[in-house]
Motif scaffolding. Structure first.
Motif, PDB file in Angstrom:
ATOM      1  N   ARG A  64       0.008  18.131   3.768  1.00  6.01           N
ATOM      2  CA  ARG A  64      -0.791  18.775   4.798  1.00  6.01           C
ATOM      3  C   ARG A  64      -0.384  18.367   6.207  1.00  6.01           C
ATOM      4  O   ARG A  64      -1.014  18.764   7.181  1.00  6.01           O
ATOM      5  CB  ARG A  64      -2.269  18.443   4.573  1.00  6.01           C
ATOM      6  CG  ARG A  64      -2.819  18.982   3.267  1.00  6.01           C
ATOM      7  CD  ARG A  64      -4.180  18.394   2.945  1.00  6.01           C
ATOM      8  NE  ARG A  64      -5.227  18.865   3.831  1.00  6.01           N
ATOM      9  CZ  ARG A  64      -6.442  18.328   3.918  1.00  6.01           C
ATOM     10  NH1 ARG A  64      -6.734  17.282   3.154  1.00  6.01           N
ATOM     11  NH2 ARG A  64      -7.341  18.824   4.729  1.00  6.01           N
ATOM     12  N   GLY A  65       0.689  17.604   6.326  1.00  4.92           N
ATOM     13  CA  GLY A  65       1.192  17.260   7.647  1.00  4.92           C
ATOM     14  C   GLY A  65       0.468  16.114   8.320  1.00  4.92           C
ATOM     15  O   GLY A  65       0.078  16.212   9.484  1.00  4.92           O
ATOM     16  N   SER A  66       0.308  15.009   7.619  1.00  2.00           N
ATOM     17  CA  SER A  66      -0.386  13.849   8.175  1.00  2.00           C
ATOM     18  C   SER A  66       0.493  13.120   9.179  1.00  2.00           C
ATOM     19  O   SER A  66       1.708  13.023   9.018  1.00  2.00           O
ATOM     20  CB  SER A  66      -0.773  12.892   7.040  1.00  2.00           C
ATOM     21  OG  SER A  66      -1.467  11.772   7.544  1.00  2.00           O
ATOM     22  N   HIS A  67      -0.153  12.568  10.211  1.00  2.38           N
ATOM     23  CA  HIS A  67       0.550  11.724  11.176  1.00  2.38           C
ATOM     24  C   HIS A  67       0.349  10.238  10.879  1.00  2.38           C
ATOM     25  O   HIS A  67       0.952   9.389  11.536  1.00  2.38           O
ATOM     26  CB  HIS A  67       0.065  12.029  12.591  1.00  2.38           C
ATOM     27  CG  HIS A  67       0.403  13.399  13.061  1.00  2.38           C
ATOM     28  ND1 HIS A  67      -0.547  14.367  13.311  1.00  2.38           N
ATOM     29  CD2 HIS A  67       1.609  13.986  13.289  1.00  2.38           C
ATOM     30  CE1 HIS A  67       0.048  15.480  13.703  1.00  2.38           C
ATOM     31  NE2 HIS A  67       1.345  15.276  13.698  1.00  2.38           N
ATOM     32  N   GLY A  68      -0.517   9.911   9.935  1.00  2.27           N
ATOM     33  CA  GLY A  68      -0.771   8.526   9.577  1.00  2.27           C
ATOM     34  C   GLY A  68      -1.920   8.459   8.596  1.00  2.27           C
ATOM     35  O   GLY A  68      -2.748   9.367   8.514  1.00  2.27           O
ATOM     36  N   VAL A  69      -1.981   7.357   7.833  1.00  4.86           N
ATOM     37  CA  VAL A  69      -2.993   7.204   6.790  1.00  4.86           C
ATOM     38  C   VAL A  69      -3.658   5.841   6.911  1.00  4.86           C
ATOM     39  O   VAL A  69      -2.979   4.820   7.059  1.00  4.86           O
ATOM     40  CB  VAL A  69      -2.379   7.352   5.384  1.00  4.86           C
ATOM     41  CG1 VAL A  69      -3.420   7.056   4.300  1.00  4.86           C
ATOM     42  CG2 VAL A  69      -1.792   8.744   5.193  1.00  4.86           C
ATOM     43  N   VAL A  70      -4.983   5.842   6.858  1.00  3.26           N
ATOM     44  CA  VAL A  70      -5.767   4.620   6.679  1.00  3.26           C
ATOM     45  C   VAL A  70      -6.187   4.595   5.214  1.00  3.26           C
ATOM     46  O   VAL A  70      -6.808   5.542   4.729  1.00  3.26           O
ATOM     47  CB  VAL A  70      -7.000   4.595   7.600  1.00  3.26           C
ATOM     48  CG1 VAL A  70      -7.853   3.364   7.314  1.00  3.26           C
ATOM     49  CG2 VAL A  70      -6.573   4.625   9.065  1.00  3.26           C
ATOM     50  N   LEU A  71      -5.859   3.508   4.503  1.00  2.00           N
ATOM     51  CA  LEU A  71      -5.960   3.512   3.044  1.00  2.00           C
ATOM     52  C   LEU A  71      -6.711   2.307   2.502  1.00  2.00           C
ATOM     53  O   LEU A  71      -6.416   1.158   2.856  1.00  2.00           O
ATOM     54  CB  LEU A  71      -4.550   3.525   2.441  1.00  2.00           C
ATOM     55  CG  LEU A  71      -4.425   3.412   0.924  1.00  2.00           C
ATOM     56  CD1 LEU A  71      -5.031   4.626   0.225  1.00  2.00           C
ATOM     57  CD2 LEU A  71      -2.957   3.257   0.517  1.00  2.00           C
ATOM     58  N   LYS A  72      -7.678   2.559   1.638  1.00  2.00           N
ATOM     59  CA  LYS A  72      -8.295   1.526   0.807  1.00  2.00           C
ATOM     60  C   LYS A  72      -8.115   1.967  -0.636  1.00  2.00           C
ATOM     61  O   LYS A  72      -8.686   2.970  -1.064  1.00  2.00           O
ATOM     62  CB  LYS A  72      -9.779   1.352   1.113  1.00  2.00           C
ATOM     63  CG  LYS A  72     -10.454   0.303   0.215  1.00  2.00           C
ATOM     64  CD  LYS A  72     -11.947   0.220   0.465  1.00  2.00           C
ATOM     65  CE  LYS A  72     -12.594  -0.852  -0.428  1.00  2.00           C
ATOM     66  NZ  LYS A  72     -12.493  -0.530  -1.874  1.00  2.00           N
ATOM     67  N   ALA A  73      -7.314   1.229  -1.399  1.00  6.12           N
ATOM     68  CA  ALA A  73      -6.957   1.662  -2.745  1.00  6.12           C
ATOM     69  C   ALA A  73      -6.591   0.462  -3.600  1.00  6.12           C
ATOM     70  O   ALA A  73      -6.270  -0.621  -3.083  1.00  6.12           O
ATOM     71  CB  ALA A  73      -5.775   2.635  -2.684  1.00  6.12           C
ATOM     72  N   PRO A  74      -6.615   0.640  -4.930  1.00  8.59           N
ATOM     73  CA  PRO A  74      -6.189  -0.438  -5.825  1.00  8.59           C
ATOM     74  C   PRO A  74      -4.704  -0.761  -5.634  1.00  8.59           C
ATOM     75  O   PRO A  74      -3.905   0.109  -5.285  1.00  8.59           O
ATOM     76  CB  PRO A  74      -6.441   0.146  -7.227  1.00  8.59           C
ATOM     77  CG  PRO A  74      -7.391   1.276  -7.029  1.00  8.59           C
ATOM     78  CD  PRO A  74      -7.100   1.814  -5.674  1.00  8.59           C
ATOM     79  N   ASP A  75      -4.366  -2.019  -5.858  1.00  6.80           N
ATOM     80  CA  ASP A  75      -2.977  -2.455  -5.777  1.00  6.80           C
ATOM     81  C   ASP A  75      -2.302  -2.133  -7.103  1.00  6.80           C
ATOM     82  O   ASP A  75      -2.398  -2.889  -8.067  1.00  6.80           O
ATOM     83  CB  ASP A  75      -2.933  -3.956  -5.489  1.00  6.80           C
ATOM     84  CG  ASP A  75      -1.524  -4.452  -5.195  1.00  6.80           C
ATOM     85  OD1 ASP A  75      -0.605  -3.619  -5.162  1.00  6.80           O
ATOM     86  OD2 ASP A  75      -1.359  -5.670  -4.988  1.00  6.80           O
ATOM     87  N   SER A  76      -1.640  -0.987  -7.155  1.00  2.78           N
ATOM     88  CA  SER A  76      -1.002  -0.524  -8.388  1.00  2.78           C
ATOM     89  C   SER A  76       0.362   0.064  -8.063  1.00  2.78           C
ATOM     90  O   SER A  76       0.611   0.494  -6.936  1.00  2.78           O
ATOM     91  CB  SER A  76      -1.868   0.535  -9.075  1.00  2.78           C
ATOM     92  OG  SER A  76      -1.824   1.737  -8.330  1.00  2.78           O
ATOM     93  N   PRO A  77       1.280   0.102  -9.050  1.00  4.25           N
ATOM     94  CA  PRO A  77       2.609   0.652  -8.796  1.00  4.25           C
ATOM     95  C   PRO A  77       2.578   2.099  -8.300  1.00  4.25           C
ATOM     96  O   PRO A  77       3.375   2.479  -7.435  1.00  4.25           O
ATOM     97  CB  PRO A  77       3.309   0.545 -10.159  1.00  4.25           C
ATOM     98  CG  PRO A  77       2.608  -0.575 -10.844  1.00  4.25           C
ATOM     99  CD  PRO A  77       1.180  -0.491 -10.406  1.00  4.25           C
ATOM    100  N   GLU A  78       1.654   2.914  -8.838  1.00  2.02           N
ATOM    101  CA  GLU A  78       1.597   4.324  -8.410  1.00  2.02           C
ATOM    102  C   GLU A  78       1.241   4.440  -6.933  1.00  2.02           C
ATOM    103  O   GLU A  78       1.839   5.234  -6.196  1.00  2.02           O
ATOM    104  CB  GLU A  78       0.564   5.095  -9.239  1.00  2.02           C
ATOM    105  CG  GLU A  78       0.874   5.178 -10.713  1.00  2.02           C
ATOM    106  CD  GLU A  78       0.108   4.153 -11.510  1.00  2.02           C
ATOM    107  OE1 GLU A  78      -0.336   4.498 -12.620  1.00  2.02           O
ATOM    108  OE2 GLU A  78      -0.044   3.011 -11.032  1.00  2.02           O
TER     109      GLU A  78
END
Length: 346
Positions: free
Chosen positions: A117-131
């Motif tokens: 969708r054309g992101s300029h940046g991401v703020v992320l809270k997610a599990p620490d996983s290989p995927e």
């Protein structure tokens, strides 16, 4: 739908073409239902972020991808939308992708969607996983910086981390648990969540290490949210109480619901909880703090974390000087007598 916003702004917010937006606004056929929903969500986001549309400057769209309970995602949205108008020199508009207990594959899919969708940046809270780590690397390769929030992905290509120092938070919890009991506490319960969040691992590591060092005679019972499928936190606490007559303190290292079950579990077993410590001053914990169900809340400045996350994204894109740096916010020890906001007692 009334023409409150320009088609161009809605298209940018939704990550679709202006033609698609025009079709949705005019009720024309040929648009998938999921895309129609995206356009409606974009309009709702723009309504909340209306002040951003009046600002001049280059516009960046930031995707906020957070896997957490609803009360935390609500706090993130509200804190970020209050923060956006004071960010300079660029204009930031946010798209939100929230979930609770999503699989790593689902989170990775949301990151791929942000790139599409054309992101300029991401703020992320997610599990620490290989995927998830792989999805972050793919975003970085496409020139989309990622800043982790509250829980880190230290082995990933993220450009910075913004959030509480989780190891220090766990160490603080251990110090309080031991000292609160006058040095005579014999047994404590550590409640953990069901996911592989690095931040929670760091809290637990800090807690266990400090407790062993400062109070080596204290036993620790650990319960996990996923150890008995379908079991509520209260059930796990009651089982631990039956197994150990000396258990009289609880540290909840995760942010899922159900904290009110802990004092009820003690009462159901005819026991008194000598000390109960939790994270995050959301409404449930405010209420428990008022009524004595919780003794201490470990809190941090979420709005400040989000400001620093956005600052790091702008640095990564060259809009602000300097390289993006990780920043850990301090741990606030909140009791009924020193809440960050007015908290009536009684």
């Amino acid at each position: 739908m009334p023409r409150t916003f320009r088609v161009r702004d809605i298209a940018l917010q939704a990550g679709v073409s202006e033609t698609t937006v025009d079709r949705v606004l005019n009720g024309r056929p040929g648009v998938r239902a999921t895309t129609v929903d995206e356009v409606h969500r974009a309009v709702a986001d723009l309504e909340r972020q209306r002040t951003q549309l009046r600002l001049t400057g280059r516009t960046f769209v930031v995707d906020v991808v957070v896997d957490a309970p609803e009360r935390f995602t609500t706090a993130v949205r509200e804190a970020l939308e209050r923060t956006l108008p004071v960010l300079r020199p660029a204009v930031l508009r946010c798209r939100f992708a929230f979930s609770d207990a999503a699989s790593p594959a689902e989170v990775a899919g949301r990151l791929r969607e942000a790139a599409r969708r054309g992101s300029h940046g991401v703020v992320l809270k997610a599990p620490d996983s290989p995927e998830v780590v792989d999805a972050v690397a793919r975003l970085r390769a496409r020139g989309v910086p990622v800043v982790t929030l509250v829980t880190d992905l230290p082995g990933s290509a993220r450009v910075a981390y913004a959030g509480i120092d989780n190891r220090a938070a766990g160490a603080t919890a251990a110090h309080l648990v031991g000292r609160w009991g006058g040095g005579g506490r014999r047994s404590v319960l550590l409640a953990r969540g069901r996911s592989t969040f690095e931040g929670e691992d760091a809290r637990c590591s800090g807690f266990l290490g400090t407790l062993r060092e400062e109070f080596p005679g204290v036993r620790v019972h650990q319960v996990r949210e996923d150890e008995r499928p379908g079991a509520a936190l209260g059930d796990l606490v009651r089982a631990a109480l039956r197994a150990d007559p000396a258990l009289d303190a609880v540290y909840s290292a995760y942010a899922s619901g159900g904290s009110a079950q802990v004092p009820r579990a003690f009462a159901a077993e005819g026991r008194r909880c000598g000390f109960f410590l939790v994270h995050d001053l959301h409404p449930e914990h405010e209420q428990l703090l008022r009524t004595g169900g919780v003794d201490v809340v470990l809190h941090h400045d979420l709005a400040g974390d989000l400001r620093r996350a956005c600052h790091a994204l702008l640095q990564a894109r060259g809009e602000l000087p300097g390289a993006p740096q990780s920043w850990s916010s301090s741990v606030q020890v909140v009791t009924p007598h020193n809440p960050p906001v007015p908290l009536p007692l009684g």
